[in-house]
Design an enzyme around this catalytic site. Structure first.
Site, PDB file in Angstrom:
ATOM      1  N   GLU A  32       0.963  -1.141  -0.026  1.00 29.46           N
ATOM      2  CA  GLU A  32      -0.044   0.123   0.105  1.00 29.46           C
ATOM      3  C   GLU A  32       0.960   1.355  -0.152  1.00 29.46           C
ATOM      4  OE1 GLU A  32      -3.684  -1.792   2.490  1.00 29.46           O
ATOM      5  OE2 GLU A  32      -2.331  -0.786   3.732  1.00 29.46           O
TER       6      GLU A  32
ATOM      7  N   CYS B 157       3.162   8.744   0.898  1.00 34.52           N
ATOM      8  CA  CYS B 157       3.592   7.634   2.054  1.00 34.52           C
ATOM      9  C   CYS B 157       3.819   6.481   1.388  1.00 34.52           C
ATOM     10  CB  CYS B 157       2.860   7.921   3.024  1.00 34.52           C
ATOM     11  SG  CYS B 157       3.142   6.917   4.438  1.00 34.52           S
TER      12      CYS B 157
ATOM     13  N   CYS C 127       6.658  -6.430   7.366  1.00 29.82           N
ATOM     14  CA  CYS C 127       7.733  -5.892   7.953  1.00 29.82           C
ATOM     15  C   CYS C 127       8.281  -6.941   9.162  1.00 29.82           C
ATOM     16  CB  CYS C 127       7.343  -4.611   8.725  1.00 29.82           C
ATOM     17  SG  CYS C 127       8.738  -3.785   9.666  1.00 29.82           S
TER      18      CYS C 127
ATOM     19  N   CYS D  56       6.658  -4.381  15.665  1.00 27.36           N
ATOM     20  CA  CYS D  56       6.402  -3.380  16.718  1.00 27.36           C
ATOM     21  C   CYS D  56       4.880  -3.691  17.279  1.00 27.36           C
ATOM     22  CB  CYS D  56       6.543  -2.030  16.184  1.00 27.36           C
ATOM     23  SG  CYS D  56       7.954  -1.543  15.694  1.00 27.36           S
TER      24      CYS D  56
ATOM     25  N   CYS E 294       1.718  -1.769  15.781  1.00 29.46           N
ATOM     26  CA  CYS E 294       1.926  -1.311  14.467  1.00 29.46           C
ATOM     27  C   CYS E 294       0.963  -2.333  13.736  1.00 29.46           C
ATOM     28  CB  CYS E 294       3.020  -1.155  13.985  1.00 29.46           C
ATOM     29  SG  CYS E 294       3.068  -0.898  12.120  1.00 29.46           S
TER      30      CYS E 294
ATOM     31  N   ASN F 169      -3.285   5.546  16.329  1.00 28.11           N
ATOM     32  CA  ASN F 169      -4.328   5.247  15.413  1.00 28.11           C
ATOM     33  C   ASN F 169      -4.718   3.703  15.735  1.00 28.11           C
ATOM     34  OD1 ASN F 169      -4.261   7.709  13.968  1.00 28.11           O
ATOM     35  ND2 ASN F 169      -2.149   6.816  13.204  1.00 28.11           N
TER      36      ASN F 169
ATOM     37  N   CYS G 121      -0.890   6.430   9.744  1.00 34.24           N
ATOM     38  CA  CYS G 121       0.482   5.845  10.322  1.00 34.24           C
ATOM     39  C   CYS G 121       0.077   4.586  10.882  1.00 34.24           C
ATOM     40  CB  CYS G 121       0.995   6.590  11.322  1.00 34.24           C
ATOM     41  SG  CYS G 121       1.613   8.209  10.746  1.00 34.24           S
TER      42      CYS G 121
HETATM   43  N1  SAH Z   1       9.758   1.206  10.031  1.00 36.31           N
HETATM   44  C1  SAH Z   1       9.786   2.682   9.935  1.00 36.31           C
HETATM   45  C2  SAH Z   1       8.731   3.490   9.075  1.00 36.31           C
HETATM   46  C3  SAH Z   1       7.238   2.880   9.227  1.00 36.31           C
HETATM   47  S1  SAH Z   1       6.188   3.295  10.849  1.00 36.31           S
HETATM   48  C4  SAH Z   1       9.746   3.077  11.225  1.00 36.31           C
HETATM   49  O1  SAH Z   1       9.602   2.468  12.396  1.00 36.31           O
HETATM   50  O2  SAH Z   1      10.114   4.341  11.498  1.00 36.31           O
HETATM   51  C5  SAH Z   1       6.066   5.109  10.391  1.00 36.31           C
HETATM   52  C6  SAH Z   1       5.854   5.684  11.731  1.00 36.31           C
HETATM   53  O3  SAH Z   1       4.462   5.292  12.129  1.00 36.31           O
HETATM   54  C7  SAH Z   1       6.500   5.153  12.970  1.00 36.31           C
HETATM   55  O4  SAH Z   1       7.022   6.296  13.817  1.00 36.31           O
HETATM   56  C8  SAH Z   1       5.699   4.430  13.822  1.00 36.31           C
HETATM   57  O5  SAH Z   1       6.210   4.578  15.328  1.00 36.31           O
HETATM   58  C9  SAH Z   1       4.489   4.951  13.789  1.00 36.31           C
HETATM   59  N2  SAH Z   1       3.330   4.159  13.929  1.00 36.31           N
HETATM   60  C10 SAH Z   1       3.177   2.863  13.703  1.00 36.31           C
HETATM   61  N3  SAH Z   1       2.079   2.452  14.217  1.00 36.31           N
HETATM   62  C11 SAH Z   1       1.282   3.426  14.588  1.00 36.31           C
HETATM   63  C12 SAH Z   1       0.083   3.540  15.073  1.00 36.31           C
HETATM   64  N4  SAH Z   1      -1.005   2.321  14.934  1.00 36.31           N
HETATM   65  N5  SAH Z   1      -0.302   4.786  15.215  1.00 36.31           N
HETATM   66  C13 SAH Z   1       0.460   5.918  15.189  1.00 36.31           C
HETATM   67  N6  SAH Z   1       1.646   5.783  14.619  1.00 36.31           N
HETATM   68  C14 SAH Z   1       2.173   4.668  14.233  1.00 36.31           C
END
Ligand code: SAH
Length: 350
Positions: free
Chosen positions: A99, A112, A119, A123, A126, A297, A340
């Protein structure tokens, strides 16, 4: 049969750097400047139809059409209509799906982009992490996303910002990311200033250094997400390998033209207390930093909640009082699950 086989085995031109295309076209008998003309058509004018390239002779156009596969990867579905954020689902050559999100800002657009299908970092908060790792994207699959989103904007020729904040950890796919960045920033290619490109990382130390060496103007965003190493390691398992202390020492280690952006997902009751805000301020002392606070989110099935606005504002004001720059990013596109950390392919109702 023969035709089908030929189509499958043709090299994909979107994988080529300008210099590589030049050598290949020279070997095919083309003049030195043709590779540049081809790049301009494919990327600057966003035309992948050699028969329409008016400044190249007809015989040359026909030969080019037969040499490569010219098509960007197809968009399967778009969600979000005319909203501020539109999410695009791409089908890759091997059936994987990824996406990308097109975001309308006040005076520009932001793309974006994804760097991996899925991935491996897992995390805890996420959605992409929850779907697991499928594979790295190739450079062609990365630039395909830019071409498709640009096509949506028609004649728009204003500013574009590219952020690698979609699916995946860009610095775990450094070689392909770097190849894509060269095409993106190449004046005869997409011609996007490296200053308008942000690579967001959970912190892969050695590749961070390589990125800064190869692309000193590209902006770096680091996903901090917790004020101390223990909590960070719980939320982001990658922190056990690349420690927060080492990363902060690295950021302190040399002067740069632009500040590092520290992203901080605010999770109610977990990392959003005033004491934790003060801890963040102490942690970043001495680093030219900008902090992006991202209220969480929601993702179905995950135990995290977004703090209320009061808690978000309190956290931010503590950082401001301590002289830090902090901005709250209320993500666009939550209705279409394109905010995000919500990209996980399953979000599309196919
Ligand atoms: N792997 C990279 C890029 C992808 S995530 C990284 O870790 O930076 C991009 C951003 O979205 C990161 O800062 C991550 O912490 C944030 N993120 C992930 N899940 C989220 C969520 N559910 N709500 C808000 N931000 C989130």
């Amino acid at each position: 049969m023969g035709l089908v086989k030929e189509a499958i085995t043709k090299p994909w031109v979107l994988e080529r750097q300008l210099g590589e295309l030049r050598s290949e076209l020279l070997a095919e008998g083309f003049r030195d400047y043709v590779a540049r003309q081809v790049f301009q058509w494919v990327y600057r004018k966003n035309s992948q139809e050699p028969s329409s390239w008016s400044n190249i002779a007809k015989a040359g156009r026909e030969k080019l059409a037969g040499l490569y596969d010219w098509s960007p990867r197809p968009v399967l579905q778009v969600q979000g209509g005319a909203r501020e954020a539109r999410k695009f689902l791409f089908l890759l050559g091997d059936g994987q799906k990824i996406e990308a999100v097109l975001i309308r800002e006040k005076d520009h657009y932001t793309f974006c982009l994804s760097s991996q299908a899925g991935c491996p970092l897992a995390c805890a908060f996420c959605a992409t992490g929850a779907m697991g790792f499928r594979r790295d994207l190739t450079a062609g699959e990365i630039v395909s996303q830019v071409l498709a989103l640009k096509k949506e904007l028609g004649e728009y020729s204003g500013r574009l910002n590219l952020v690698f904040m979609g699916m995946g950890e860009p610095l775990l796919n450094y070689n392909n990311l770097a190849r894509a960045l060269r095409v993106i920033t190449e004046p005869d290619g997409l011609n996007i200033s490296p200053r308008h490109v942000t690579v967001s990382t959970a912190g892969i130390l050695e590749n961070l250094a390589e990125l800064e060496r190869d692309f000193p103007q590209v902006k770096i965003a680091f996903s901090l997400n917790a004020p101390d190493p223990q909590l960070r390691a719980e939320l982001m398992p990658v922190s056990r390998k690349h420690s927060l202390d080492d990363l902060l020492a690295y950021f302190r280690g040399h002067k740069r033209r632009q500040r590092i952006t520290f992203e901080y997902v605010l999770l109610a009751g977990i990392n959003d207390s005033p004491a934790q805000a003060r801890q963040v301020a102490r942690l970043l002392h001495g680093i030219p930093a900008k902090i992006n606070l991202i209220p969480y989110n929601a993702n179905p099935g995950m135990p995290f909640k977004r703090p209320d606005e009061g808690a978000v504002e309190r956290f931010r004001s503590i950082l401001l009082e301590r002289g830090l720059t902090a901005v709250t990013r209320w993500s666009k596109g939550q209705e279409t699950r394109s905010a995000c950390g919500q990209l996980a392919v399953g979000g599309f109702s196919c």
